[in-house]
Scaffold this motif. Sequence first.
Motif, mmCIF file in Angstrom:
data_model
loop_
_atom_site.group_PDB
_atom_site.id
_atom_site.type_symbol
_atom_site.label_atom_id
_atom_site.label_comp_id
_atom_site.label_asym_id
_atom_site.label_seq_id
_atom_site.Cartn_x
_atom_site.Cartn_y
_atom_site.Cartn_z
ATOM 1 N N ARG A 1 0.856 -1.190 0.000
ATOM 2 C CA ARG A 1 0.000 0.000 0.000
ATOM 3 C C ARG A 1 0.890 1.237 0.000
ATOM 4 O O ARG A 1 1.784 1.376 0.830
ATOM 5 C CB ARG A 1 -0.913 0.005 1.220
ATOM 6 C CG ARG A 1 -1.902 1.180 1.241
ATOM 7 C CD ARG A 1 -2.709 1.218 2.523
ATOM 8 N NE ARG A 1 -3.602 0.070 2.627
ATOM 9 C CZ ARG A 1 -3.443 -0.907 3.514
ATOM 10 N NH1 ARG A 1 -2.423 -0.876 4.375
ATOM 11 N NH2 ARG A 1 -4.291 -1.907 3.560
ATOM 12 N N ASP B 1 -3.209 10.627 -2.793
ATOM 13 C CA ASP B 1 -3.641 9.419 -3.494
ATOM 14 C C ASP B 1 -3.160 8.177 -2.746
ATOM 15 O O ASP B 1 -2.093 8.187 -2.121
ATOM 16 C CB ASP B 1 -3.100 9.401 -4.924
ATOM 17 C CG ASP B 1 -3.622 10.564 -5.756
ATOM 18 O OD1 ASP B 1 -4.641 11.162 -5.356
ATOM 19 O OD2 ASP B 1 -2.998 10.872 -6.794
ATOM 20 N N TYR C 1 -2.641 3.950 -3.314
ATOM 21 C CA TYR C 1 -2.657 2.761 -4.176
ATOM 22 C C TYR C 1 -2.485 1.526 -3.309
ATOM 23 O O TYR C 1 -1.625 1.482 -2.429
ATOM 24 C CB TYR C 1 -1.540 2.815 -5.217
ATOM 25 C CG TYR C 1 -1.384 1.509 -5.984
ATOM 26 C CD1 TYR C 1 -2.191 1.227 -7.076
ATOM 27 C CD2 TYR C 1 -0.445 0.561 -5.593
ATOM 28 C CE1 TYR C 1 -2.067 0.031 -7.777
ATOM 29 C CE2 TYR C 1 -0.312 -0.635 -6.283
ATOM 30 C CZ TYR C 1 -1.121 -0.894 -7.373
ATOM 31 O OH TYR C 1 -0.996 -2.087 -8.054
ATOM 32 N N SER D 1 3.904 -0.361 -9.775
ATOM 33 C CA SER D 1 2.633 -1.079 -9.673
ATOM 34 C C SER D 1 2.490 -2.000 -10.876
ATOM 35 O O SER D 1 2.592 -1.570 -12.030
ATOM 36 C CB SER D 1 1.469 -0.089 -9.612
ATOM 37 O OG SER D 1 1.560 0.865 -10.657
ATOM 38 N N GLY E 1 -4.618 -3.996 -8.988
ATOM 39 C CA GLY E 1 -4.515 -2.971 -7.963
ATOM 40 C C GLY E 1 -5.656 -1.980 -8.011
ATOM 41 O O GLY E 1 -6.394 -1.888 -9.000
ATOM 42 N N ILE F 1 -6.491 2.173 -7.001
ATOM 43 C CA ILE F 1 -5.977 3.478 -6.604
ATOM 44 C C ILE F 1 -7.150 4.430 -6.390
ATOM 45 O O ILE F 1 -8.085 4.494 -7.194
ATOM 46 C CB ILE F 1 -4.999 4.048 -7.657
ATOM 47 C CG1 ILE F 1 -4.400 5.360 -7.153
ATOM 48 C CG2 ILE F 1 -5.652 4.205 -9.013
ATOM 49 C CD1 ILE F 1 -3.248 5.877 -7.985
ATOM 50 N N TRP G 1 -11.641 6.734 -8.579
ATOM 51 C CA TRP G 1 -10.751 5.602 -8.329
ATOM 52 C C TRP G 1 -10.769 4.646 -9.512
ATOM 53 O O TRP G 1 -11.714 4.606 -10.304
ATOM 54 C CB TRP G 1 -11.106 4.890 -7.030
ATOM 55 C CG TRP G 1 -12.364 4.058 -7.026
ATOM 56 C CD1 TRP G 1 -12.483 2.739 -7.335
ATOM 57 C CD2 TRP G 1 -13.676 4.491 -6.681
ATOM 58 N NE1 TRP G 1 -13.766 2.313 -7.199
ATOM 59 C CE2 TRP G 1 -14.527 3.361 -6.793
ATOM 60 C CE3 TRP G 1 -14.225 5.715 -6.282
ATOM 61 C CZ2 TRP G 1 -15.889 3.436 -6.536
ATOM 62 C CZ3 TRP G 1 -15.577 5.777 -6.020
ATOM 63 C CH2 TRP G 1 -16.395 4.657 -6.141
ATOM 64 N N TRP H 1 -2.606 -3.505 -13.961
ATOM 65 C CA TRP H 1 -1.501 -2.554 -14.070
ATOM 66 C C TRP H 1 -0.299 -3.248 -14.697
ATOM 67 O O TRP H 1 -0.120 -4.455 -14.557
ATOM 68 C CB TRP H 1 -1.104 -2.009 -12.701
ATOM 69 C CG TRP H 1 -2.155 -1.181 -12.026
ATOM 70 C CD1 TRP H 1 -3.266 -1.644 -11.392
ATOM 71 C CD2 TRP H 1 -2.199 0.240 -11.930
ATOM 72 N NE1 TRP H 1 -4.000 -0.602 -10.893
ATOM 73 C CE2 TRP H 1 -3.366 0.573 -11.207
ATOM 74 C CE3 TRP H 1 -1.369 1.267 -12.373
ATOM 75 C CZ2 TRP H 1 -3.717 1.889 -10.926
ATOM 76 C CZ3 TRP H 1 -1.714 2.579 -12.087
ATOM 77 C CH2 TRP H 1 -2.877 2.882 -11.380
ATOM 78 N N ARG I 1 -1.904 1.994 -16.072
ATOM 79 C CA ARG I 1 -3.094 1.176 -16.283
ATOM 80 C C ARG I 1 -2.965 0.449 -17.618
ATOM 81 O O ARG I 1 -2.897 1.070 -18.676
ATOM 82 C CB ARG I 1 -4.348 2.056 -16.260
ATOM 83 C CG ARG I 1 -4.613 2.715 -14.915
ATOM 84 C CD ARG I 1 -5.935 3.473 -14.918
ATOM 85 N NE ARG I 1 -5.865 4.672 -15.735
ATOM 86 C CZ ARG I 1 -5.506 5.876 -15.282
ATOM 87 N NH1 ARG I 1 -5.185 6.023 -14.001
ATOM 88 N NH2 ARG I 1 -5.482 6.917 -16.089
#
Length: 252
Positions: free
Chosen positions: A144, A151, A153, A162, A166, A168, A175, A180, A185
């Motif tokens: 984490r 922010d 994640y 990342s 996940g 975020i 969100w 990832w 993304r």
Amino acid sequence: MLIQRNRKCGAQFTQSKGIHTLERGKTTRSMVRDCVLFVNAWLWFIISMNYTTSRMFMFIHLFKGMGTQVWKKSSAIYQGEWKFGKPDGCGTYSVLLPETKEYEKKYSGMWKNGKKHGSGTYFYKNSAVYEGEWGEGNRSGWGRMYYDNGDIYEGEWMWDKSHGQGLIKYTNGNWYEGAWEDGKRNGNGKFYFSDQGQLYEGFWADGIAKCGILSDFGRDQAPKPTKYPIPPLELKEPQSVFGIDEQQQETP
């Protein structure tokens, strides 16, 4: 005085009062002495090397267990477990702040072979904090991350980025939940625009939405909803309109 000749090499030497002298002027006694000195020098070198190596091995081998090390140049300090002369096990690494002359904790957790490895918490220069798993000194596994802008994640990591599944949460309430890769993304995922009351679900590539479906989601509770809602799909056969037949739809 007795003069003799060496049958093998033909050299003559003279014997007088127990001293054997070659014709070239070098005594056999000095030759023996030089040989003894040479052998003694080699023995001293071998013994000293073995002694130094054994001392170094004993130092490294005994340098394990609980201990504290302070680096002279940076004044950083490590307190915790050691193994074979390196941090290994549970320990804490702190640095000295030049402004206040006080120590600030940077990392607290597990170590292996001198690197962060296992579960641990790292405190960055700003207010950012990471808590989770490490591998070879990098964020790897589940963890984490609390960023300095607010922010958060939570998900999988690999090589300090990342990577995997996940979630975020952004400070504005939006969100993203999904796949990832390399810190961006990538793959299938859902992005919730909670401030506008919309949901995008589809495929991503390098952090950019490529193909998906956008629909209203919690629009009535959104603080900044869109001016017009997305109309519902009322086609009787939307697959045929979009050029997708049933056979293609069933194909995985």
